[in-house]
Design an enzyme around this catalytic site. Structure first.
Site, PDB file in Angstrom:
ATOM      1  N   SER A  95      40.447  42.410  44.823  1.00  0.00           N
ATOM      2  CA  SER A  95      39.188  41.936  44.000  1.00  0.00           C
ATOM      3  C   SER A  95      37.883  41.299  44.471  1.00  0.00           C
ATOM      4  CB  SER A  95      39.349  41.093  42.623  1.00  0.00           C
ATOM      5  OG  SER A  95      38.351  41.608  41.680  1.00  0.00           O
ATOM      6  N   SER A 153      36.820  44.854  41.891  1.00  0.00           N
ATOM      7  CA  SER A 153      35.752  43.617  42.468  1.00  0.00           C
ATOM      8  C   SER A 153      35.717  43.867  40.845  1.00  0.00           C
ATOM      9  CB  SER A 153      35.349  43.779  43.323  1.00  0.00           C
ATOM     10  OG  SER A 153      36.217  44.253  44.173  1.00  0.00           O
ATOM     11  N   ASP A 173      34.945  39.394  44.152  1.00  0.00           N
ATOM     12  CA  ASP A 173      33.774  38.746  43.293  1.00  0.00           C
ATOM     13  C   ASP A 173      32.942  38.002  43.809  1.00  0.00           C
ATOM     14  OD1 ASP A 173      36.097  40.035  41.979  1.00  0.00           O
ATOM     15  OD2 ASP A 173      36.907  37.926  40.809  1.00  0.00           O
TER      16      ASP A 173
END
Length: 388
Positions: free
Chosen positions: A294, A256, A296
């Site tokens: 991830s 992330s 984001d």
């Protein structure tokens, strides 16, 4: 004999070229009034029962004294496998009032509580109504005992109380202490750009908690440093998820990134959201394709128009002047601010990787920093110092 401490090495010092004009510190604190503070938690050796490699980052758009004065704000999620609390209220009201916290994935509640406690103590007028702190997270469970509860509310308070302007520490500090980026050691990083607007000068600052990307993806200024690096990549090359009892190996690119954009340019909430949407373009310049694993998430806010975008419970009928007013950059002239976000984001990633240092954490898990000699070799040893 005394010696003058050498400034930390940053990406420009290793010859990496970047577009745009940075502010004095090339940091988010180049925006007047912005303060950044850390609580860094490093405890125990790799074989010890308790091993902490984590922390808290606090970002105060208007400093401690200005907490509670709303900023126009907007958010954007490139990939939602993560958390940023308070998003619903930002999307509803277009405003941000409290310090921003960033930490590890399992410490969001502790940091949220810490911000509440700090505000109740220092700005009790805020807690008399309601508080919806913004806390973002990335996952540091490779190096840190993430389920051990190392982060407590008092660490969030410490990060807020330590916040200051000027140069910003980068790498293995605050919420970024135990993070990994592009298969190298990751963490905290920042950069800024100056934008000319008629007779005025505005600053756009970006701060990242970087914990994303695969080794093969990494590019700096177009150079594929990741795939060409001779540095070991223990984060992706060992079956540590299996040894830890999980059913599968960790996916490359997991982790992330939280990105915070602050500017003193007068913007509307929708324009702040538009700035937040440009952070992924800067990340993409460094190679990432945005892994499904991830989270984001990005937030942008403007410190201009103090006194506007309020949302307090009214205590009387409207007076003779019941309206709030705000000026803003015309939409048709906003492109230079978009460009500034992209440029500063790209450089902030590079600054994370250059500032980070080798770290060994829980159960002997290790990660190595991006080798400086490889960066120098790739860019011919050119050097440019960022601080005035």
């Amino acid at each position: 004999m005394t010696t003058t401490p050498q400034p930390p090495t940053r990406a420009r010092d290793l010859g990496v070229p970047f577009d745009g004009t940075p502010g004095r510190w090339n940091a988010i604190t180049d925006v007047p009034g912005v303060e950044v503070g850390y609580a860094t938690i490093i405890e125990g050796a790799p074989g010890d029962e308790v091993v902490a490699r984590t922390g808290v980052t606090a970002i105060l758009p208007r400093g401690r004294e200005g907490a509670g004065v709303p900023c126009a704000a907007g958010v954007h999620s490139l990939n939602g496998n993560g958390e940023l609390t308070g998003r619903s209220w930002i999307e509803e009201s277009g405003s941000l009032t409290l310090p921003i916290g960033i930490t590890n994935s399992h410490a969001v509640g502790a940091v949220h509580t810490g911000i509440d406690r700090w505000a109740n103590e220092v700005h009790p007028e805020l807690s008399a109504e309601w508080m919806l702190p913004v806390v973002g997270e990335t996952w540091d469970g490779y190096l840190n005992q993430i389920n051990a509860g190392h982060v407590r509310p008092e660490h969030a308070i410490l990060a807020i109380e330590s916040a200051a302007g000027g140069p910003v520490a980068e790498g293995n500090v605050g919420g970024g202490t135990g993070m990994n980026c592009y298969g190298f050691k990751g963490g905290s990083g920042t950069a800024s750009r100056v934008v000319r607007f008629g007779a005025e000068t505005h600053t756009v600052g970006v701060f990242l908690q970087a914990n994303f990307g695969t080794r093969d993806e990494l590019r700096l200024a177009g150079v594929p440093l990741g795939r060409e690096s001779a540095a070991p990549n223990p984060y992706e090359d060992i079956e540590w998820f299996v040894r830890d009892g999980r059913r599968a190996r960790v996916r490359a690119g997991s982790g992330s990134v939280i990105g915070i954009v602050i500017t003193d340019a007068p913007l509307l909430p929708g324009q702040c959201e538009a700035l937040a949407r440009r952070v992924p373009l800067g990340l993409a310049r460094t190679g990432t394709s945005g892994s499904h694993f991830s989270g984001d998430i990005f937030l942008a806010c403007s410190t201009a128009n103090a006194g506007a975008f309020t949302s307090s419970i009214p205590t009387a009928e409207p007076g003779e002047d019941p309206y709030e007013t705000a000026r803003f950059v015309p939409w048709g002239r906003i492109d230079p601010y978009f460009e500034a976000v992209v440029q500063a984001t790209e450089e902030a990633v590079a600054n994370v990787l250059v500032a980070a240092r080798d770290m060994v954490g829980r159960d002997g898990h290790a990660n190595v920093a991006l080798p400086h000699d490889e960066v120098r070799a790739a860019f011919g040893g050119r050097a440019e110092h960022t601080a005035a």
